[in-house]
Design an enzyme around this catalytic site. Structure first.
Site, PDB file in Angstrom:
ATOM      1  N   HIS A 248      41.099  30.283  40.059  1.00 57.11           N
ATOM      2  CA  HIS A 248      39.770  30.533  40.311  1.00 57.11           C
ATOM      3  C   HIS A 248      39.623  32.176  40.766  1.00 57.11           C
ATOM      4  CE1 HIS A 248      40.131  30.885  44.746  1.00 57.11           C
ATOM      5  NE2 HIS A 248      40.599  29.797  44.642  1.00 57.11           N
TER       6      HIS A 248
ATOM      7  N   CYS B 269      46.019  27.525  45.878  1.00 55.05           N
ATOM      8  CA  CYS B 269      45.293  27.826  44.437  1.00 55.05           C
ATOM      9  C   CYS B 269      45.816  29.218  44.098  1.00 55.05           C
ATOM     10  CB  CYS B 269      43.812  28.130  45.014  1.00 55.05           C
ATOM     11  SG  CYS B 269      42.927  26.573  45.093  1.00 55.05           S
TER      12      CYS B 269
END
Length: 387
Positions: A310, A328
Site C-alpha cells: 500500500h 506491510c
C-alpha cells in the site's frame, strides 16, 4: 419374457413318407413398468437417483417434474431403463410419468407421485466459488470453494467438482479443511487461459446427514502475467509483467519485531482506500505498536493476518533503505497507484530475504507446497487431472 408354447401335430402322406412339423407360437405380453420410488412415498431422500424400468416392451416417454411444474428433472433412456440425470430437491412433491408399448402392441402408462424429505439449513451446505463469474484474474489464482456447513465425505464431493480449461491445464484439488477446497494448476496459469468450474453438488450427500444445497457454474479468464518480487533485505519491489522487469520500486517492509513473512503470496483483495486498525491483527490498543490508520490508499491484501502492499507516505524517508512497518510493504503514493493499476486479484507476490516464514493457510498460500504435497491433499487417490 414369458412364453406360452402350443404344439400342433399334423399327419399326412407324401411320396417321401410321413412328416410331423411342430410350430412354436409365442404369446406376447403387455408392458410392465417398475419405478425405484413408490407412489405415495412422503420421505424420499434427496440423493435418490430415480430410475424407471420397462419389461416386455419399450419405454418411449418418461418425465419427472415437480407437482407445481416449476422444476424438471432430466433423464435418458438406455435399453429398458430410464435414469434421472439429477438428484432431487428437498420438501418437493414430484410426479413421475412413464409410457411405452408392450410386446403385445398395446400402450401402457404409469403415474407415480412422491414427496422428498425436508431439510433444514443446517442439513445443507452451500458452495461459494472464487473467482467470480467473468472475472479476469492473475496467473496465481486458485479456484476456491468454500462450504458454510462442513463436508465430511470429501471424496463424494470431489468426484463432482470439475475444472476445465482451454488450453488444457494439469491441476488438482487440495482440501484445507472440511469447509474449504482449492484447485490449482501444477504451474502458474498460462495467460489468456479460459477456465470453467462446474460443481454438480446439489443434493449430494456430504456425510452425517448434510447435503449439497445447489450446483455452481463459474467461467473466468486468466489475464497477463504479473509477478511482484519483494526483497525485504534490499528494500525493493520488482514488478515483472509477462516475464520482463517493468519497474523497481523502493519500499519499506516489516521491522525487526514485525517481520514480513517470506514465501509466495497471492493478491486476495484490492482497496482504493481502507482503514487499517492494528487490533484486527492481534495488537491491543494499549500496545506501544498499536496503530489505527484511516484512508490508506492503493491497498492490496496478501495475507489473512493483515499484510498489504500500500501507499505509505509517512515512511517515505525509510523506503529503499530501512524496514519500519508492521509487516506491510509501504511505498510512495505515486508508486502504489501504479502498482495497484497493474495488479489483479490472483497476481503473485513473492517475498524473499526474510527470516520469518509464511504460515500455511495465512492467505492463499497454495504455491508454497510442492506438487507432490499438493496431490496428497486430494480426497481421491489419483489427485491430479487435466483441466
Amino acid at each position: 419374457m414369458a412364453l406360452s408354447v402350443a404344439v400342433l401335430v399334423l399327419s399326412g402322406c407324401t411320396d417321401g413318407g410321413v412328416s410331423n412339423p411342430v410350430d412354436v407360437i409365442a404369446a406376447k405380453d403387455p408392458l410392465s413398468i417398475s419405478t425405484s420410488v413408490e407412489s405415495g412415498d412422503s420421505d424420499v431422500p434427496v440423493d435418490t437417483l430415480v430410475t424407471v424400468d420397462g419389461f416386455d416392451g419399450d419405454l418411449s416417454e418418461v418425465s419427472l417434474v415437480s407437482q407445481d411444474g416449476k422444476a424438471t428433472v432430466p433423464g435418458e433412456i438406455h435399453g429398458v431403463r430410464w435414469t434421472a440425470q439429477q438428484l432431487l430437491e428437498p420438501a418437493t412433491s414430484y410426479v413421475l410419468t412413464a409410457a411405452g408399448t408392450g410386446d403385445d402392441g398395446k400402450k401402457v402408462s404409469s403415474v407415480t407421485r412422491f414427496t422428498t424429505k425436508a431439510l433444514t439449513l443446517d442439513e445443507q451446505t452451500y458452495p461459494a466459488v472464487a473467482p467470480l463469474q467473468d472475472e479476469t484474474v492473475g496467473v496465481g489464482m486458485p479456484v476456491i470453494v468454500s462450504f458454510d456447513v462442513p463436508v465430511r465425505d470429501r471424496a463424494a464431493f470431489e468426484k463432482r467438482m470439475k475444472v476445465t480449461a482451454e488450453p488444457a491445464t494439469v491441476g488438482g484439488w487440495y482440501w484445507l479443511s472440511n469447509h474449504t477446497a482449492h484447485w490449482r494448476p501444477r504451474q502458474y496459469w498460462k495467460p489468456g487461459t479460459k477456465v470453467s468450474v462446474d460443481l454438480a453438488l446439489n443434493s449430494v450427500h456430504a456425510g452425517e446427514g448434510v447435503y449439497g444445497q445447489q450446483d455452481q457454474h463459474v467461467d473466468f479468464t486468466v489475464g497477463r502475467s504479473v509477478v511482484h518480487v519483494v526483497d525485504t533485505k534490499r528494500h525493493r519491489l520488482t514488478v515483472k509483467i509477462n516475464g520482463k522487469n517493468r519497474r523497481v520500486i523502493p519500499v519499506s517492509t516489516g521491522d525487526a519485531k514485525h517481520r514480513s513473512r517470506n514465501g509466495v503470496k497471492v493478491v486476495m483483495e484490492k482497496h482504493r482506500s481502507i482503514d487499517m486498525d492494528a487490533a484486527t491483527t492481534g495488537v491491543d490498543s494499549d500496545d506501544p505498536g498499536y496503530y489505527n490508520l484511516k484512508g490508506v490508499k492503493w491497498a492490496m491484501r496478501v495475507t489473512n493476518s493483515g499484510e498489504f502492499l500500500h501507499a505509505a507516505p509517512w515512511s517515505a524517508a525509510s523506503q529503499g533503505n530501512a524496514n519500519v512497518s508492521h509487516g506491510c510493504v509501504g511505498m510512495s503514493t505515486k508508486d502504489a497507484a501504479w502498482v495497484f493499476a497493474q495488479t489483479k486479484r490472483g497476481d503473485v507476490v513473492n517475498y524473499i530475504g526474510s527470516p520469518r516464514r509464511l504460515e500455511p493457510g495465512n492467505g492463499w498460500t497454495d504455491w508454497n507446497r510442492s506438487w507432490d504435497e499438493w496431490l496428497e491433499g486430494s480426497a481421491l487417490a489419483a489427485g491430479a487431472d487435466a483441466a
